[in-house]
Each structure stands twice: as C-alpha cells, then as structure tokens.
Motif scaffolding. Structure first.
Motif, PDB file in Angstrom:
ATOM      1  N   PRO A  61       1.090  -1.087  -0.253  1.00 18.91           N
ATOM      2  CA  PRO A  61      -0.306  -0.270  -0.125  1.00 18.91           C
ATOM      3  C   PRO A  61       0.797   1.164  -0.144  1.00 18.91           C
ATOM      4  O   PRO A  61       1.849   1.627   0.508  1.00 18.91           O
ATOM      5  N   LYS A  62       0.311   2.120  -0.831  1.00 15.00           N
ATOM      6  CA  LYS A  62       1.020   3.549  -0.675  1.00 15.00           C
ATOM      7  C   LYS A  62       0.112   4.658  -0.648  1.00 15.00           C
ATOM      8  O   LYS A  62      -0.333   4.476  -1.504  1.00 15.00           O
ATOM      9  N   LYS A  63       0.211   5.314   0.419  1.00 21.03           N
ATOM     10  CA  LYS A  63      -0.465   6.195   0.622  1.00 21.03           C
ATOM     11  C   LYS A  63      -0.518   7.575  -0.411  1.00 21.03           C
ATOM     12  O   LYS A  63       0.850   8.135  -0.486  1.00 21.03           O
ATOM     13  N   TRP A  86      -5.331   5.381   0.365  1.00 18.18           N
ATOM     14  CA  TRP A  86      -4.122   4.094  -0.025  1.00 18.18           C
ATOM     15  C   TRP A  86      -4.588   3.346  -1.350  1.00 18.18           C
ATOM     16  O   TRP A  86      -5.455   3.049  -0.912  1.00 18.18           O
ATOM     17  N   ILE A  88      -3.272   0.418  -3.553  1.00 15.98           N
ATOM     18  CA  ILE A  88      -2.832  -1.089  -3.201  1.00 15.98           C
ATOM     19  C   ILE A  88      -2.603  -1.811  -5.054  1.00 15.98           C
ATOM     20  O   ILE A  88      -2.977  -1.878  -5.560  1.00 15.98           O
ATOM     21  N   THR A 100      -8.137   5.999   4.202  1.00 16.21           N
ATOM     22  CA  THR A 100      -7.747   6.635   4.413  1.00 16.21           C
ATOM     23  C   THR A 100      -8.305   6.595   6.403  1.00 16.21           C
ATOM     24  O   THR A 100      -7.599   6.952   7.060  1.00 16.21           O
ATOM     25  N   TRP A 111      -0.712   2.236   7.612  1.00 16.64           N
ATOM     26  CA  TRP A 111      -0.161   0.684   7.663  1.00 16.64           C
ATOM     27  C   TRP A 111       0.987   0.070   8.206  1.00 16.64           C
ATOM     28  O   TRP A 111       2.508   1.314   8.190  1.00 16.64           O
ATOM     29  N   PHE A 118      -3.137  -2.823   7.576  1.00 12.65           N
ATOM     30  CA  PHE A 118      -3.941  -1.731   8.384  1.00 12.65           C
ATOM     31  C   PHE A 118      -4.391  -1.997   9.483  1.00 12.65           C
ATOM     32  O   PHE A 118      -4.975  -2.609  10.190  1.00 12.65           O
ATOM     33  N   VAL A 129      -4.907  -6.118   3.405  1.00  7.64           N
ATOM     34  CA  VAL A 129      -4.196  -5.227   2.718  1.00  7.64           C
ATOM     35  C   VAL A 129      -5.030  -5.232   1.437  1.00  7.64           C
ATOM     36  O   VAL A 129      -5.174  -5.065   1.272  1.00  7.64           O
ATOM     37  N   SER A 144     -13.566   1.841   0.298  1.00  6.92           N
ATOM     38  CA  SER A 144     -12.587   1.960  -0.588  1.00  6.92           C
ATOM     39  C   SER A 144     -13.510   2.632  -1.966  1.00  6.92           C
ATOM     40  O   SER A 144     -14.436   3.486  -2.508  1.00  6.92           O
TER      41      SER A 144
END
Lengths: 162, 604
Positions: A61-63, A86, A88, A100, A111, A118, A129, A144
């Motif tokens: 995951p990348k914010k 987030w 992925i 988030t 994360w 999370f 995840v 989401s």
C-alpha cells in the motif's frame, strides 16, 4: 352611481396591482431559487489523477494525496487537497484504493509494514491488505473508491465512496 | 375565517384605523394624473430596493470578488441579467421621473409657504438619489465603474481644506482597494437607503399634512366641492402609472439585453472614464474649468445651484401660484436646466465623434466579451483580472510585443524588417502576399518569391485552400477551396513549396498545414530548418528561448490576429466550424468588429 364606480375602481386596482406584483416577483423568485436550479459549489472532475501506475509497487500500500479543483460560484480553486487514499497495486495491475479514514469513527488508518496489516491507532482496528476487517470495533471493511487507468495514469473517483 | 383573523389582528393593533387614515385621505380638487409622479418614484424606489436586495444575495464587495460575483449574476443565473438590468436602468428611470416630479412641483408652485419643508426634503431626496447612482456605479468593479468613479472621488478631493480627508474617508485609503468597495457598498445599501427612507417619510408626512397643491386655475369653490378619496380614485391612477413605468422599463431591459458589464477593473490600463448620463453635464462642465478654475466646476457652480434650490421657497414670496407671476424664477430654473441639457448634449456629441473614444469603446466591448468567455472556466482567487493573466492570448500579446514587434509591424506600430502582422493569417493578408511578396508589407526587397501571376480570383482561391488546412477558417467556401487546391497542387507553387508531406524539403517553405498551430510553432522554433527558409532565413530561431506555454500563447495570439479565424481551443461549442457556401451570420458587418463577433459567437 359614484359608489358603484368606486367599487369597480377598487376591483380593477386590486387586479392591476396583483398583476404588477406578480410581474415583478416572478423574476425575483426565479433568481432567489438559483441554488435549487444549478449546482453552485462542485469539484471540477469526477475522476482525479493521483499518479502513474509505475509509481505503485505491487502488493504494498502507498499513501497518496488527492488534489483537485473546486468551483465555488464564480471562483475556481485549484490544487486543493481533498484528502488522501491508500493505493494497492495488484499482481494483474488492477488497483485497490481505500479511504484513509477508519469506518469506525474516522480516525486515520496507518499501514503496519512489520505486520502487513492496516492499523487504526484510535481503537485498535485491524484490516488486512484487501481492506477486510480482522479485529477491532469497525462495523465494516475499509471504504474504497472506484479507479481507472488511462494512459498509464491512475484516476480515483473521489466523489463516490463504496 | 380570514375575517375573524383580521378582526383579531385589528383588535390588537388598530390596523383598520391605520389603513383608513392612510387610504381615506381626501384629495381636494379631485384625483388627477398630474399627481402620479411622486407615487411613481416611490414605486421605483421599492423596485430598486427589492432588486437590490436580491442581488445582494449574490454580490460580494471586495476588489477580488466584486466583478466575479456580478459576472455570476449576469451570466450564470436565470434571471440575474434581467434583475440587474431593472436595477441599472431603474436608476435612470428614477432620475428622469425625479426631474419630471421636480418640474411638476415647481410649475404648480408647490414649494411655497407653507410647503417649504416639503421642497427642502425633496431636494435632499434628489441628492440621495444621485448618491445612489454614484456609489452603485463602482460596485461591479468593471472598467467603466472603476474609472468613472475615480473622477468622482478626485472631484471630492478638490474641495478646499477638507477635500483630501473626505476623499480618503470615502476611498477607505489613499488608493482604490477593498475598503473602497466596502465603503461604497455600505453607502449604497445601508446609509443612503436609511437616509432616503427617513426623508421620504418626512416628505410624505408633510405632503399629507398640507395636501396636494392644485392647479392655479382651480377655484376655491371647486376645491371645496370636489373631494375624491385617495383610495381608490388616486390609487387607481398611481397603479396604472406604475404599470406603465414597469412595462417600459422591462421592455427597455429586454431590448438592451440587460445592463452592460465591462471587463474587470484594470488599474494599469488607461481607460477614458465617462460617468453615467445624468452626471455628464457636470463632467462636461469640468472641461471648461481647468487649472485654477477647476474648483469653479467641481464645487462653486454645483454649490450655487444647490443653494438656489434650497432657498427658492424663501425668495419666491409671490402670492399667486400662476407661472405668469413667477417669471424670474421660471427663467432661472429654465436657464439651469437648458444649461445642463446643453452640456449633456455637448458631451455626448463630442464622444460620438472622438476616434479615440470610439476605438476604446470597441476595445472595451471586445475585452468584455472575452472576459465573459474566460470567466466561464472559473475566476482564480486573485480576482477578476486573473482571467486575463491566465489567458494565453493576453500572455501571447505580451510576448509578441517584447520579442517580435521590433521587426514585425502590427496595426501601424513596430519595425519593418519582417512581414507586417496586421490581420496576419487572414485571406486578405495571404492574398496580398501572393500578389506581391516583395511589397514592403511582406518580404520587401529581400523577398525571393516572385508574384503569383494569376487572376485575382485564383489568388483568393489559393488563399482559401492554404488557410483551410489548419481547420479553423471561418466560412470556408468549398468551391473556392477546391479550385485553390487544384491550382496549388498542379500549378507552379508546388515546384518550390512542398505540400502534402509535412517533412518534405524543397527550396521554399513547406506549406503542409500552413499557419496551423503546429506549423507556426515549428517555424518559430527553427525558421532556418530546411523545411522552412533554410539558408535564406533571416529571422532568429526561438528554440529553447520560449517554454512550451509561452510558445503556445504566442501562437494563439498570432492566430487571434486574423479576422478570418477562430481559436478552436477557445470555441465553447466544440464542434468545428462547418463549411458553407452561403454567407453565414458570421460575416463581419457588426460595427465593433469581427473579434467581438467571434467571441460573442463562441460564448453562445
């Protein structure tokens, strides 16, 4: 005779006065209800670009910060920070994008690199995840967003949360 | 039910008695059409108040938001243009009606004892009315309002001793800014309405106390015999008059398409200010009072006029109301009025024949139309002027003036080393080039190409074809285009000029997509490229000197110079301009020029 003339004048005056008032009030009301007829504050884009597909490592995951522009009546405000998400990247290059904010009380979700989960620091909510709730008080999985990829750019529909 | 409710209210408020007092006023000598002007003014004031309040729901008084909010009222709401039009022209209607009312009262001698205070409160009301006009003019913060109001505040500054202090107080500082708007707004929507309502209340109360002033020929006997109640006899006439006013006003607003909104105020521009028509006589007066005499026009003459009006009831002590007995006063008032009318006519006449003013009005219309188009994309928080700062054409003009104008003349200004760019890229421009490339306007003596020896009609055809390649030519004529294509491809042009393959090289410039955005960009970057002038080139290349945005802006500006082209990227209706053999409504015949027309079309 004089009396009936005056009664007639009174009726006519009421009718004319009413017509005049209606003629003035119609456009006035038309203008006042403008916010019912037209959106006055809105984001200018449904899908907001958040980066290149290559920027996202698979499975981790990348914010990302979501910035967009907003129309507020006559003004346009560009580069406004709307929030963050987030992201992925899956093995098949599809993307999962989560809010988030924790579905429990809206705290910011982190994360946990060491546990690969999370974590919500407020009430110890834990999600996997894929955003599925594992433990803690959260009543549902992580929120989401819809995504799409065009010309290698990742877009998020920040207006619609699911 | 309704009756019971009314009774309940009446028992507790005395509403019925109040209405009786208000409506059963006896009108001695009978209800008359001559008395409708005062009530007509009250009707217009109520209309101004209502339309003003509704607009205040949208308006935002600050130097960065005022223009945008008025633009929004005007262009983005359903009835905003109409309401604003009513308010704008309503102020003119009030002035006209106030003058008529003033003369009716004057002719009837209604200022004389015991009605002196009626008259004096009336003069105050007239002053407030002009105050409304003055303060309201600035609120849109457009070019016209901004610059016209500058004149007014500078006039305040000429008052001896206190002038500067009063000016700073009105402006909210030493220059125009946020506080100028908040102060003018406060004056316009709080202080002046409160003052006007207060004086209006006194004015009407005094009028009720003394009653109407009848025509001087009506005998005492008739006055006593003929008494009509105010309701419904006079009210009916008042309502009919109000309807007539509203019908004319609404018709006028429709005919004019609403009130004008010029481009956002630009403090750096040199706009020639003109006030609203009812201040023109004062404006014209100032032209004759220059230097040390300025104060005569700004303060002394207006003050003499006002003082005369205030003291009139005290100096006119004639016993009769008949105009024949009051000739000196009629002469004075008439002289003043004729003087004001003459000055107004002179001012209008002068402006109608002044080339600078006419050009400026054309430019202002173009700018206004352009501003509306640009504002549709949203106005940046920096304020109304930011729409131009973010406008490629505006930026392009700046770049052109700094980098190109030294060699390329435009509208009579600039150097002569390169081709003249007046109407650049239009049919006319290209026709001229084909006809004589060695003309001073084009390549001069350094030109290598020889004139195209074909009939003029064929030259137009070739121009039509070459320019149509870029796809944004207005009113393309297909027949002409096809003839031009044939002439170009099969004639002598193609011997020197490559056409059809964008990268082909011959001795003369490649004409594929001639003068399109891409062609121009490539050309400006490297005019000495083999596909352009090659070794014969004399123009410096700008590769690396402009960034992509600057180059884009410059090219857009160059394209905007042609009266035959439309910037496709700016055309709001995104469909391409359709080819047509007929003369379309785009034919340039509107007096303020093709540019406006282009923008007006695009804004639809």
């Amino acid at each position: 005779m004089e009396k009936s003339r005056r009664s007639f004048l009174k009726i006519i005056s009421h009718i004319l006065g009413g017509t005049l008032a209606a003629g003035i009030l119609a456009p006035i009301i038309g203008l006042i209800i403008h916010p019912w007829l037209k959106e006055t504050i809105y984001g200018t884009e449904d899908f907001i670009g958040i980066g290149n597909l290559d920027d996202f490592p698979v499975g981790i995951p990348k914010k990302m910060t979501v910035t967009s522009s907003k129309m507020d009546a006559w003004n346009i405000f560009e580069g406004l920070v709307m929030g963050s998400v987030w992201v992925i990247r899956q093995k098949d290059n599809s993307l999962k994008v989560f809010s988030t904010n924790c579905p429990h009380l809206g705290c910011g979700i982190d994360w946990g690199n060491d546990v690969n989960k999370f974590l919500c620091p407020c009430h110890e909510g834990v999600f996997d995840v894929n955003g599925k709730v594992i433990s803690g008080p959260a009543p549902r999985d992580m929120y989401s967003y819809q995504t799409k990829v065009e010309n290698n750019t990742v877009f998020v529909n920040y207006k619609n949360i699911t | 039910m309704a009756n019971k409710f009314y009774e309940w209210i009446d028992n507790r408020t005395g509403l019925n008695t109040f209405l009786k007092i208000a409506l059963d006023e006896p009108v001695h000598g009978g209800a008359r059409w001559a008395y409708v002007f005062g009530s007509g003014l009250i009707f217009l004031f109520i209309l101004q108040a209502i339309t003003g309040i509704v607009m205040a729901c949208f308006y935002s008084p600050s130097s960065t938001t005022a223009w945008g909010s008025v633009y929004y009222i005007q262009e983005q709401t359903s009835f905003g243009w109409f309401i604003r039009g009513l308010h704008h022209f309503g102020s003119s209607a009030m002035i006209i009606l106030a003058i008529v009312h003033f003369f009716q009262v004057f002719i009837y001698g209604a200022y004389k004892k015991p009605r002196e205070l009626n008259w004096i409160t009336g003069v105050f009301l007239l002053i407030f009315l002009m105050g409304f006009g003055l303060t309201g003019y600035l609120l849109p913060w457009d070019q016209k309002g901004y610059w016209a109001t500058q004149v007014a505040t500078n006039i305040i500054g000429t008052i001896p001793v206190i002038g500067d202090y009063v000016k700073v107080l009105h402006q909210g500082g030493s220059d125009y800014g946020n506080f100028t708007l908040t102060r003018f707004f406060t004056l316009h929507v709080f202080i002046l309405p409160l003052s006007l309502v207060t004086f209006l209340f006194i004015h009407v109360a005094l009028f009720r106390k003394h009653g109407v002033t009848p025509h001087w020929k009506i005998s005492e006997k008739l006055l006593k015999e003929r008494v009509d109640p105010f309701w419904p006899d006079q009210v009916f006439k008042d309502i009919v008059f109000a309807m007539i006013i509203y019908a004319i006003l609404a018709g006028w607003v429709f005919w004019k398409g609403g009130a004008e909104l010029q481009a956002p105020a630009d403090p750096a521009s040199n706009y020639l200010a003109r006030p609203e028509w009812y201040f023109l006589f004062l404006f014209q007066l100032l032209k004759y009072c220059q230097g040390n005499l300025l104060i005569v026009g700004t303060v002394i003459i207006p003050m003499i006029g006002l003082i005369f009006l205030f003291v009139l009831p005290f100096i006119d002590r004639t016993s009769s109301n008949s105009p024949v007995r009051r000739i000196p006063f009629f002469a004075t008032i008439s002289t003043g009025m004729i003087g004001a009318i003459a000055l107004t006519v002179l001012a209008i006449h002068h402006d109608a024949h002044d080339v600078h003013i006419i050009h400026q009005r054309e430019d202002a219309e173009i700018q206004a139309a352009r501003a509306v188009i640009l504002a549709k994309k949203g106005i940046h928080p920096e304020g109304g002027m930011s729409i131009f700062l973010n406008d490629p054409v505006y930026l392009g003009e700046k770049i052109f003036k700094e980098n190109c104008n030294g060699c390329h003349k435009l509208n009579g200004v600039g150097g002569e080393n390169g081709p003249d760019f007046t109407n650049f890229g239009s049919r006319e421009w290209l026709f001229g080039l084909l006809k004589n490339p060695k003309d001073k306007k084009y390549f001069g003596d350094s030109g290598i190409m020889s004139p195209v020896k074909l009939p003029e009609e064929s030259l137009w055809d070739i121009s039509e074809f070459l320019l149509s390649q870029s796809g944004n030519l207005l009113n393309t004529n297909i027949d002409s285009l096809e003839r031009g294509k044939e002439l170009t491809l099969k004639g002598t042009c193609a011997i020197c000029h490559p056409i059809g393959d964008i990268n082909a090289k011959k001795v003369a410039p490649n004409l594929t997509d001639y003068l399109s955005e891409t062609w121009l960009k490539d050309f400006i970057k490297n005019p000495d490229d083999q596909k352009f002038y090659g070794t014969k080139n004399k123009m410096p290349g700008y590769e690396g000197k402009f960034n992509a945005n600057e180059l884009d802006s410059l090219v857009k500006y160059l394209l905007s110079l042609s009266k035959d082209r439309l910037l496709v990227s700016e055309c709001i209706r995104q469909e391409p301009v359709k080819n047509t053999n007929n003369v379309s409504p785009l034919t340039p015949n509107i007096y303020f020029g093709i540019l406006t027309e282009k923008y007006l079309l695009a804004s639809k």
